[in-house]
Design a protein around this motif. Structure first.
Motif, PDB file in Angstrom:
ATOM      1  N   UNK A  39     -54.247  72.682  41.566  1.00 41.86           N
ATOM      2  CA  UNK A  39     -54.903  73.131  40.344  1.00 41.86           C
ATOM      3  C   UNK A  39     -56.097  72.250  40.095  1.00 41.86           C
ATOM      4  N   UNK A  40     -57.225  72.833  39.778  1.00 42.79           N
ATOM      5  CA  UNK A  40     -58.419  72.053  39.521  1.00 42.79           C
ATOM      6  C   UNK A  40     -59.181  72.672  38.380  1.00 42.79           C
ATOM      7  N   UNK A  41     -60.063  71.872  37.794  1.00 46.54           N
ATOM      8  CA  UNK A  41     -61.001  72.390  36.803  1.00 46.54           C
ATOM      9  C   UNK A  41     -62.353  71.809  37.144  1.00 46.54           C
ATOM     10  N   UNK A  42     -63.384  72.626  37.105  1.00 48.12           N
ATOM     11  CA  UNK A  42     -64.711  72.110  37.351  1.00 48.12           C
ATOM     12  C   UNK A  42     -65.648  72.715  36.340  1.00 48.12           C
ATOM     13  N   UNK A  43     -66.778  72.049  36.115  1.00 45.20           N
ATOM     14  CA  UNK A  43     -67.710  72.502  35.087  1.00 45.20           C
ATOM     15  C   UNK A  43     -69.118  72.339  35.589  1.00 45.20           C
ATOM     16  N   UNK A  44     -70.013  73.087  35.031  1.00 48.28           N
ATOM     17  CA  UNK A  44     -71.413  72.977  35.405  1.00 48.28           C
ATOM     18  C   UNK A  44     -72.271  73.227  34.183  1.00 48.28           C
ATOM     19  N   UNK A  45     -73.461  72.678  34.223  1.00 48.90           N
ATOM     20  CA  UNK A  45     -74.445  72.912  33.185  1.00 48.90           C
ATOM     21  C   UNK A  45     -75.804  72.847  33.850  1.00 48.90           C
ATOM     22  N   UNK A  46     -76.873  72.912  33.072  1.00 45.80           N
ATOM     23  CA  UNK A  46     -78.201  72.891  33.661  1.00 45.80           C
ATOM     24  C   UNK A  46     -78.412  71.606  34.434  1.00 45.80           C
ATOM     25  N   UNK A  47     -78.596  71.755  35.726  1.00 47.88           N
ATOM     26  CA  UNK A  47     -78.896  70.591  36.548  1.00 47.88           C
ATOM     27  C   UNK A  47     -77.720  69.789  36.983  1.00 47.88           C
ATOM     28  N   UNK A  48     -76.511  70.103  36.561  1.00 41.44           N
ATOM     29  CA  UNK A  48     -75.367  69.303  36.969  1.00 41.44           C
ATOM     30  C   UNK A  48     -74.111  70.149  36.921  1.00 41.44           C
ATOM     31  N   UNK A  49     -73.154  69.750  37.741  1.00 39.89           N
ATOM     32  CA  UNK A  49     -71.874  70.439  37.765  1.00 39.89           C
ATOM     33  C   UNK A  49     -70.815  69.465  38.199  1.00 39.89           C
ATOM     34  N   UNK A  50     -69.583  69.737  37.799  1.00 39.23           N
ATOM     35  CA  UNK A  50     -68.507  68.858  38.215  1.00 39.23           C
ATOM     36  C   UNK A  50     -67.268  69.672  38.474  1.00 39.23           C
ATOM     37  N   UNK A  51     -66.333  69.019  39.187  1.00 36.96           N
ATOM     38  CA  UNK A  51     -65.134  69.723  39.627  1.00 36.96           C
ATOM     39  C   UNK A  51     -64.010  68.722  39.682  1.00 36.96           C
ATOM     40  N   UNK A  52     -62.865  69.036  39.099  1.00 29.35           N
ATOM     41  CA  UNK A  52     -61.751  68.112  39.156  1.00 29.35           C
ATOM     42  C   UNK A  52     -60.501  68.806  39.601  1.00 29.35           C
ATOM     43  N   UNK A  53     -59.602  68.036  40.164  1.00 26.62           N
ATOM     44  CA  UNK A  53     -58.327  68.584  40.609  1.00 26.62           C
ATOM     45  C   UNK A  53     -57.191  67.689  40.220  1.00 26.62           C
ATOM     46  N   UNK A 113     -54.323  82.871  44.433  1.00 21.85           N
ATOM     47  CA  UNK A 113     -55.192  81.891  43.774  1.00 21.85           C
ATOM     48  C   UNK A 113     -55.558  82.452  42.401  1.00 21.85           C
ATOM     49  N   UNK A 114     -55.450  81.627  41.369  1.00 24.23           N
ATOM     50  CA  UNK A 114     -55.874  82.004  40.017  1.00 24.23           C
ATOM     51  C   UNK A 114     -57.079  81.159  39.627  1.00 24.23           C
ATOM     52  N   UNK A 115     -58.072  81.810  39.017  1.00 19.58           N
ATOM     53  CA  UNK A 115     -59.265  81.107  38.548  1.00 19.58           C
ATOM     54  C   UNK A 115     -59.507  81.500  37.094  1.00 19.58           C
ATOM     55  N   UNK A 116     -59.625  80.504  36.238  1.00 16.16           N
ATOM     56  CA  UNK A 116     -59.956  80.710  34.830  1.00 16.16           C
ATOM     57  C   UNK A 116     -61.338  80.130  34.588  1.00 16.16           C
ATOM     58  N   UNK A 117     -62.303  80.980  34.261  1.00 14.47           N
ATOM     59  CA  UNK A 117     -63.647  80.507  33.918  1.00 14.47           C
ATOM     60  C   UNK A 117     -63.802  80.547  32.409  1.00 14.47           C
ATOM     61  N   UNK A 118     -64.543  79.559  31.883  1.00 14.45           N
ATOM     62  CA  UNK A 118     -64.647  79.415  30.419  1.00 14.45           C
ATOM     63  C   UNK A 118     -66.068  79.025  30.037  1.00 14.45           C
ATOM     64  N   UNK A 119     -66.456  79.468  28.840  1.00 18.00           N
ATOM     65  CA  UNK A 119     -67.676  78.952  28.227  1.00 18.00           C
ATOM     66  C   UNK A 119     -67.257  77.956  27.150  1.00 18.00           C
ATOM     67  N   UNK A 120     -67.444  76.687  27.458  1.00 22.55           N
ATOM     68  CA  UNK A 120     -67.057  75.617  26.530  1.00 22.55           C
ATOM     69  C   UNK A 120     -68.292  75.184  25.759  1.00 22.55           C
ATOM     70  N   UNK A 121     -68.224  75.331  24.418  1.00 25.32           N
ATOM     71  CA  UNK A 121     -69.343  74.972  23.552  1.00 25.32           C
ATOM     72  C   UNK A 121     -69.211  73.507  23.166  1.00 25.32           C
ATOM     73  N   UNK A 122     -70.142  72.703  23.638  1.00 25.09           N
ATOM     74  CA  UNK A 122     -70.027  71.254  23.456  1.00 25.09           C
ATOM     75  C   UNK A 122     -70.081  70.852  21.994  1.00 25.09           C
ATOM     76  N   UNK A 123     -70.961  71.461  21.214  1.00 20.87           N
ATOM     77  CA  UNK A 123     -71.138  71.045  19.816  1.00 20.87           C
ATOM     78  C   UNK A 123     -69.881  71.299  18.988  1.00 20.87           C
ATOM     79  N   UNK A 124     -69.264  72.452  19.185  1.00 20.94           N
ATOM     80  CA  UNK A 124     -68.064  72.780  18.404  1.00 20.94           C
ATOM     81  C   UNK A 124     -66.791  72.291  19.069  1.00 20.94           C
ATOM     82  N   UNK A 125     -66.863  71.977  20.370  1.00 20.91           N
ATOM     83  CA  UNK A 125     -65.672  71.529  21.088  1.00 20.91           C
ATOM     84  C   UNK A 125     -64.661  72.639  21.296  1.00 20.91           C
ATOM     85  N   UNK A 126     -65.132  73.888  21.348  1.00 23.09           N
ATOM     86  CA  UNK A 126     -64.222  75.032  21.486  1.00 23.09           C
ATOM     87  C   UNK A 126     -64.621  75.893  22.680  1.00 23.09           C
TER      88      UNK A 126
END
Length: 1124
Positions: A39-53, A113-126
């Motif tokens: 199981x992993x989670x990864x994230x990306x934004x403008x110019x950067x991305x990350x991935x964790x397991x 394989x299951x993949x959950x993609x999300x839009x995480x809003x940094x300002x609201x933390x939701x």
């Protein structure tokens, strides 16, 4: 990788089976290094991305641009030329705005394989949007799941059952969090059942063994339990600390339904308690540590439980081994720890990092005895870094696959250098540099001035993500980023690899790469860690000796991370990325399976024996050999592969023994040999704390065998020739406390006294207990029994409780004072609402119910942040400035505190007239503040109405007690100029006197009774020239006295200044008028009223400024003045 966590936090503060995005995202933020997982989670934004397991790899592709580096030399072996890879890509369309993704590969020969993609809003933390995708063909294709047709569902996390990975729970809600719900699957996500929730889930924790049991922690700090996979929930406890609750540990806890937790009690303190999930009410929880602990200090890990207790400015750490009684952890006497981080607790030993009093960015490494009580230092000054949320990263890495091998980064004089140990910290060595670089050129790096140094943590700079990769099923294989030189350089991340457990190293790349091990390390995959798009991966099937390249996609992508199927036997991997910063997620499946068509046989392996840097084959007391696949064998090791080939114990040598508690090796004394010397504070011949009279003990030799070392025979430096008989030790360190650690209780409260003894005999010691209220008793073995002293005090008071421990060898005594008080109900502040500048004012606090010598008063005057403390309920103070001043009093008694606040107006001048009431008012006077305030308000309104004086210029204060009296304060008009003003010009005073003398002021109380308000008799007597029956006698006496005084004045006249005669004459000529009292307490009213008078016609300042003419003086003061 670097170890991380809060103080006394367990390894992996979140449970290993928690595959939710929260845990994984925290891991990414904290930079916990390379991991492997299903199981992993990864994230990306403008110019950067990350991935964790969770058990997999954590990558950050926001590293510095790799342009300008030398080309990697890729040598193709015969076997590698035969390797072919299949790649296929799939785009998750519609998820371009989603900046995070969680991936779960169920594994265990499953293709799901299951993949959950999300839009995480940094300002609201939701999480504002989400999509769930499922693949049933190892990631070749994906289908988007619709959990509730017609309803928009936001899935925030999903959790996988560790004992049955087919069971999955999604935590979700509708838009704006209106409805909370779970989606439950028992078939790897093929079908989901919706389950509404009445609370908001922050964390889910599955039971480690029983697949349908799980705990849920809510945002309201409540802990719930379910025994049917989340379909029904029961509240376990409230006020539970986040991340400080734990399921039972198999093999240690006897009941599988036991839950450990840290919770807050009603007084605000924190307790360590346990309960069974069937009944966890307040009455059913069991306090495992009898006393309060520090918040966020509970850690349950393997055989050990840790808590921290801070008293005053000293912190003590306690450990319970296999659920036995808590014992204080014994560090070197003057270590004085500021912080403790648990590194590991496996192999029946605690390995921890301790920050001593003099350290700021480093920690010292310590190892314990099997019980986790006594600690000896193994390495000083290991680098540390503080991360968000108070997490701390320690640069220490346990090399997986070969027990006893650790890497650590030591910081000395500002330089960071990498060290390696093969015997669990007994000896440390620098890493040998390679002799040639990746291009075959000779390296100009020779010890002792130059070595290889590796990044063991994520650096503070987000572009530096140095990690070290090891694997349990690939012993000896270590790959990481670092540099050659005299110290570690943060921005140099060349890639090095060793296949013989750190003995020899090779450079493979000039920039940092993402690394993934497949098939027990049989295939190593590397993708450059860069911020530019790419489409090439490199792989090796001979442990990094040679490398090949493969175009895994036709279009370059920004790589966010790598993932492989769980289980070390896999040969399938997935590359996660995106073509542009605003494009959809693209998943590329890379399959090596067709290149390895058969299962390996014994003929496909060579043997390899592990040795340390000195070529010594005995590692942790044994010689071990491992299987390694031959370079020419294109076969899969598979699920049944075991790396260990042979193992046999060695004879014990000096290197199998470490320094015992109270001993250490001194570098300055190495000329005398590799010896352990006793610290100055330690007596090696002193008996241990658990020494029982009649038994024997051996003096410490200064050595103890390294825990988990299995050497046999040979040298035994631990065996002592000095044998002693345990003496009868006098009791020392006797401590007496109360469960809950509160010394203030209420009448009738149940109290549990706890007696502890740090040193000395307990079996032959008598304990005399006196509870201060007549109860006395004598106990035996009081400190070792589970029968604490329980008592109840019925009457308020202070009780002196003593426990005296005594045996033939000596005695000790402990004393506590118990305050027994019912709680305070209220406090009323009695203070005049008007005061003169720089004049003494009495503040009085009236407490209900009344207390004697048990209440502490805090006085807050004005804007002063520091209160004045007193045991008396009154305080004399002055106000140096005019204006409105807030006065607050807090009364504290036992566990209760009450407060009252009053406003005082401070003037340079004002007048006060004493008032009296009809005697019939006394029968209706309850003598409470509210009644007095109401009467004063009525009188003020009546006088203001009759005289047309503004209401704000008058204040009537009714005094406590009987008879009922009051003071009327006449304040300066708001239009009065700031210059000194004669009272004779104030026409309000005669008007007030007139209506009071004419009995024009009255009010009606209960029953229609009319109460008259008039000037007090004392005031009238002082202004009346009346003649009584004894007037002539007094006149004769006065004449005689006047003659005597006159003669005395004539005698002194020549020695005195003329102004003083004028002063005396002025005093005798003027009639007196009462001014504002400075103290309204009953015992001083008469004195004040009898002394402070001024004349209506006197052109001077009133009470509140003594810089002008003195306003009042009594006869004694006059005589003293004239005679001086």
């Amino acid at each position: 990788m670097a170890q991380s966590g809060a103080s006394l936090s367990p390894k992996g503060t979140l449970s290993a089976h928690l595959c939710g995005a929260l845990a994984l995202l925290v891991a990414w933020i904290s930079g916990l290094g390379a991991l492997r997982s299903d199981s992993v989670v990864f994230k990306r934004s403008l110019g950067e991305a990350s991935f964790t397991g969770n058990d997999g790899a954590l990558w950050g592709s926001d590293a510095e641009d790799g342009t300008g580096s030398a080309a990697v030399r890729l040598r193709k072996s015969l076997s590698q030329e035969k390797v072919s890879l299949l790649s296929s890509s799939f785009v998750l369309k519609g998820d371009a705005t989603h900046n995070q993704a969680m991936v779960h590969w169920t594994g265990e020969n499953s293709s799901v394989i299951l993949i959950l993609t999300k839009y995480y809003h940094t300002d609201t933390g939701k999480v504002l949007e989400s999509s769930l995708w499922r693949s049933t063909d190892y990631g070749t294709t994906y289908a988007k799941l619709n959990l509730m047709p017609g309803t928009t569902i936001v899935v925030t996390n999903f959790y996988i059952c560790p004992s049955n990975k087919k069971k999955i729970i999604l935590v979700s809600s509708t838009i704006n969090d209106r409805d909370q719900m779970l989606f439950i699957s028992t078939d790897e996500g093929a079908n989901f059942q919706r389950q509404p929730l009445l609370f908001s889930v922050e964390t889910l924790v599955f039971h480690p063994k029983e697949e349908d049991k799980l705990l849920a922690y809510s945002n309201e700090k409540r802990l719930y339990v379910s025994t049917d996979l989340g379909r029904k929930w029961t509240l376990l406890q409230e006020r539970v600390t986040k991340d400080r609750f734990f399921w039972c540990v198999a093999g240690v806890d006897t009941d599988p339904d036991l839950v450990h937790m840290e919770m807050q009690d009603s007084s605000g303190g924190f307790l360590y308690v346990t309960c069974l999930i069937q009944n966890c009410s307040d009455k059913m929880v069991t306090a495992q540590y009898l006393g309060k602990i520090d918040q966020n200090s509970l850690a349950v890990q393997d055989d050990y439980i840790f808590v921290k207790v801070t008293t005053g400015n000293r912190t003590k750490y306690y450990v319970s081994y296999r659920r036995n009684e808590f014992v204080q952890m014994k560090f070197p006497k003057y270590a004085l720890p500021k912080d403790v981080q648990i590194v590991s607790t496996d192999e029946s030993q605690v390995f921890l990092a301790l920050q001593e009093w003099y350290q700021t960015d480093t920690y010292n490494l310590y190892q314990s005895d099997p019980q986790g009580v006594y600690y000896s230092i193994v390495l000083e000054n290991v680098r540390s870094t503080k991360q968000p949320e108070e997490n701390v990263l320690i640069d220490i890495l346990e090399v997986r696959g070969v027990k006893g091998v650790f890497l650590a980064n030591q910081k000395v004089d500002g330089k960071v250098m990498t060290l390696i140990t093969y015997n669990k910290g007994r000896d440390w060595d620098f890493l040998n540099p390679p002799s040639i670089d990746m291009n075959g050129k000779t390296v100009n790096c020779k010890p002792p001035k130059c070595h290889l140094h590796l990044h063991l943590r994520w650096a503070d700079n987000p572009y530096v993500s140095g990690t070290v990769h090891t694997k349990d099923s690939a012993p000896g294989l270590i790959m990481g980023a670092g540099n050659l030189g005299s110290q570690l350089v943060e921005y140099k991340e060349e890639m090095y690899i060793t296949s013989d457990c750190g003995k020899t190293w090779r450079q493979v790349f000039e920039e940092e790469h993402h690394i993934l091990y497949l098939d027990h390390g049989g295939v190593i995959v590397a993708i450059k860690d860069t911020s530019i798009p790419l489409k090439i991966l490199k792989f090796s099937i001979d442990e990094g000796q040679t490398w090949n390249t493969h175009n895994f996609t036709s279009t370059s992508v920004f790589v966010d991370g790598l993932l492989s199927e769980p289980g070390d036997e896999t040969l399938v991997m997935t590359v996660f990325g995106h073509i542009s910063f605003r494009s959809d997620w693209e998943l590329v499946k890379v399959d090596f399976r067709q290149s390895f068509p058969r299962q390996c046989t014994e003929a496909d392996y060579d043997s390899w024996k592990v040795t340390n840097l000195q070529d010594e084959p005995c590692i942790m007391g044994q010689e071990r050999s491992f299987r390694k696949r031959k370079d020419t064998a294109l076969c899969i090791k598979g699920k049944s592969f075991t790396s260990t080939l042979t193992s046999k114990p060695c004879q014990c040598s000096e290197k199998d023994f470490n320094c015992d508690y109270g001993f250490e090796r001194a570098a300055s004394l190495k000329a005398e040999g590799d010896r352990c010397f006793a610290d100055f504070w330690h007596d090696p011949d002193s008996p241990p704390d658990d020494c029982v009279i009649g038994q024997s003990y051996a003096s410490s030799t200064g050595y103890r065998k390294v825990v988990s070392n299995i050497c046999e025979g040979g040298v035994n430096k631990q065996q002592s020739s000095k044998q002693h008989t345990c003496p009868l030790l006098p009791p020392r360190g006797l401590q007496l406390g109360i469960k809950g650690e509160t010394l203030a209780v209420g009448p009738g409260d149940d109290i549990t006294f706890i007696v502890r003894q740090e040193q000395g005999d307990t079996l032959n010691t008598k304990y005399q207990v006196d509870l201060g209220d007549g109860f006395r008793a004598i106990y035996v073995n009081l400190t070792v029994t589970d029968e604490p002293i329980q008592h109840r005090y019925e009457k308020p008071g202070i009780y002196r409780v003593t426990v005296k421990a005594e045996n033939v060898a000596g005695h000790d005594e402990a004393v506590v004072y118990i305050q027994v008080n019912p709680p305070l109900q209220e406090v009323h502040l009695e203070v005049v609402p008007v005061a003169g500048r720089n004049q003494k004012v009495n503040l009085t606090a009236v407490v209900l119910p009344a207390r004697n010598n048990l209440t502490v008063f805090y006085w807050w005057i004005g804007n002063n942040l520091q209160p004045v403390l007193s045991l008396a309920n009154s305080l004399i103070t002055k106000f140096p400035e005019t204006g409105e001043v807030s006065v607050t009093v807090q009364a504290s008694c036992g566990r209760s505190m009450v407060q009252d606040t009053k406003l005082v107006r401070v003037f340079d001048q004002f007048q006060a007239l004493p008032l009296k009431f009809s005697k019939n008012l006394d029968a209706f006077n309850p003598n409470i503040p509210e009644w007095r305030e109401d009467i004063g308000r009525v009188v003020t309104k009546a006088i203001a109405k009759i005289t047309d004086i503004p209401l704000d210029d008058l204040v009537t204060v009714v005094k406590p007690g009987l008879p009922t009296t009051a003071d009327l304060y006449v304040l300066p008009p708001k239009s009065t100029p700031k210059k000194k003003r004669s009272l004779s010009t104030d026409k309000r005073i005669p008007a007030i006197k007139q209506i009071l003398n004419s009995n024009n002021v009255s009010f009606i109380v209960r029953g229609g009774l009319v109460v008259l308000v008039s000037l007090s008799d004392l005031y009238l007597d002082s202004h009346r020239g009346g003649i009584g029956s004894g007037f002539w006698a007094l006149a004769v006496i006065f004449v005689i006295s006047l003659v005597a005084v006159g003669a005395f004045i004539l005698y002194k006249f020549k020695r005195k200044m003329p102004g003083r005669n004028v002063y005396a004459q002025m005093y005798n000529e003027k009639e007196q008028e009462m001014t504002s009292p400075v103290n309204h307490s009953e015992d001083t009213q008469n004195i004040i009223q009898g002394e402070e008078f001024i004349d209506d016609d006197l052109d001077s300042q009133t009470l509140g400024n003594h810089s002008g003419v003195v306003l009042s003086i009594n006869s004694r003061d006059l005589h003293s003045y004239l005679s001086s």
